[in-house]
Scaffold this motif. Structure first.
Motif, short mmCIF file in Angstrom:
data_model
loop_
_atom_site.label_atom_id
_atom_site.label_comp_id
_atom_site.label_asym_id
_atom_site.label_seq_id
_atom_site.Cartn_x
_atom_site.Cartn_y
_atom_site.Cartn_z
N MET A 13 0.83 -1.21 0.00
CA MET A 13 0.00 0.00 0.00
C MET A 13 0.87 1.26 0.00
N VAL A 14 1.96 1.23 0.79
CA VAL A 14 2.83 2.40 0.85
C VAL A 14 3.53 2.61 -0.49
N ARG A 15 3.99 1.52 -1.11
CA ARG A 15 4.64 1.65 -2.43
C ARG A 15 3.64 2.17 -3.46
N GLY A 16 2.40 1.71 -3.37
CA GLY A 16 1.38 2.21 -4.28
C GLY A 16 1.14 3.69 -4.09
N PHE A 17 1.18 4.14 -2.84
CA PHE A 17 0.99 5.56 -2.55
C PHE A 17 2.15 6.38 -3.09
N GLU A 18 3.38 5.88 -2.92
CA GLU A 18 4.55 6.58 -3.44
C GLU A 18 4.47 6.68 -4.98
N THR A 19 4.00 5.61 -5.61
CA THR A 19 3.85 5.64 -7.06
C THR A 19 2.81 6.68 -7.47
N ARG A 20 1.72 6.75 -6.69
CA ARG A 20 0.65 7.68 -7.03
C ARG A 20 1.13 9.13 -6.95
N GLY A 56 4.29 10.05 -7.00
CA GLY A 56 5.49 10.22 -7.82
C GLY A 56 6.71 10.66 -7.04
N LEU A 57 6.77 10.33 -5.74
CA LEU A 57 7.90 10.70 -4.89
C LEU A 57 8.24 9.57 -3.94
N GLU A 91 12.58 14.02 3.19
CA GLU A 91 12.14 15.40 3.40
C GLU A 91 10.74 15.60 2.85
N ALA A 92 10.49 15.04 1.68
CA ALA A 92 9.15 15.16 1.09
C ALA A 92 8.13 14.42 1.95
N GLY A 93 8.54 13.28 2.49
CA GLY A 93 7.64 12.50 3.34
C GLY A 93 7.28 13.25 4.61
#
Length: 304
Positions: A39-46, A48-49, A63-65
């Motif tokens: 789920m976290v990887r999917g969110f990062e993909t969504r 784009g960071l 930093e973005a997180g």
């Protein structure tokens, strides 16, 4: 518009960002670590960071997180508060309120109001943790905390619950008969002192005194080190040594003559207990009810 899966990914990212551990976050959300990772990887993909730094031993926010987590946390809280408020508009406040309190504060402000609060709000569950550690209450998932003013974060709303406090050196008459009394803080080196340490701290707390112009600490020595203020007072009562305690908590023992306060001219007031919580645009009724009840109980107690 966000889809159902989007909300799941948001919750997954927030949980991992707060816990900095996939296993602990998975336990919080009642999912498997592998499903949470997806789920976290999917969110990062969504977005784009890369939002998390992952190693075999640790998890940290990029930093973005960090920026995204700071913005998402209040927004998601507001969503939950809005739903909770809507669901409770038809009846009494209900739900769970997570409370973190110093042990002394619990005796002064929580124990006296538990029965009346339960009678008034039978559908609210108080989840109370008594702990003298200074924790990040938001990161740890607490709704509200009661602690002394000097350790409250600047971005918290703080409501005073009582007057300033002071710590005093006390001893039993039996100890004083056997060892005498120190006349000033420097004399403590000749006495057996009961030391206390903050939870999570390796070294005992230095006793703090006021010389009329500044605070200064004294490193004492003695036969006993504890992390419980109650045990510290009981050991002093038994004649084990001198203790450095919050005066209000041993006032009855002092009044009865079972403990004797010493060097009071070296003890000065410091900010007392405050109820603190994060600033919120919407507050769930259960939390509001708890805050109001504690404030009311504290106000009544200050008049007696």
């Amino acid at each position: 518009m966000l889809s159902t899966s989007d909300f799941g990914q948001l919750r997954a990212f927030i949980a991992v960002g707060e816990e900095l551990s996939f296993s602990r976050a998975a336990a919080v959300l009642s999912v498997s670590p592998s499903a949470l990772s997806q789920m976290v990887r999917g969110f990062e993909t969504r977005v784009g960071l890369r939002l998390l730094n992952r190693t075999t031993r640790s998890v940290s926010l990029t930093e973005a997180g960090e920026v995204l987590l700071r913005r998402l946390r209040p927004a998601v809280f507001d969503l939950g508060a809005a739903v909770e408020q809507a669901s409770q508009s038809r009846g009494r406040p209900a739900g769970r309120v997570r409370v973190h309190a110093f042990r002394v504060a619990a005796k002064l402000f929580l124990t006296p109001m538990l029965r009346s609060f339960n009678d008034a709000y039978p559908d609210i569950v108080l989840d109370i943790t008594l702990d003298d550690a200074v924790v990040d209450m938001v990161k740890s998932g607490y709704d509200v905390a009661i602690r002394v003013g000097e350790v409250i974060e600047r971005d918290m709303i703080a409501v005073r619950l009582g007057p300033d406090l002071r710590q005093v050196v006390v001893a039993s008459p039996d100890y004083l008969a056997r060892h005498g009394a120190p006349s000033d803080p420097g004399g403590l080196k000749h006495h057996r002192c009961i030391r206390w340490h903050w939870p999570g701290q390796a070294t005992p707390y230095d006793w703090e005194f006021w010389d009329g112009k500044r605070w200064f600490g004294v490193a004492v020595d003695g036969p006993l080190i504890v992390n419980s203020r109650d045990l510290e007072s009981q050991a002093a009562l038994a004649g084990v040594g001198l203790a450095f305690v919050v005066e209000e908590m041993v006032a009855p023992l002092i009044a009865e003559g079972r403990l004797v306060p010493l060097m009071q001219q070296w003890s000065a007031p410091f900010p007392g207990f405050f109820l603190c919580y994060p600033e919120q645009r919407q507050m769930v009724p259960a939390l509001r009810a708890f805050i109001d009840q504690v404030r009311q109980a504290a106000a009544v107690g200050s008049l007696t």
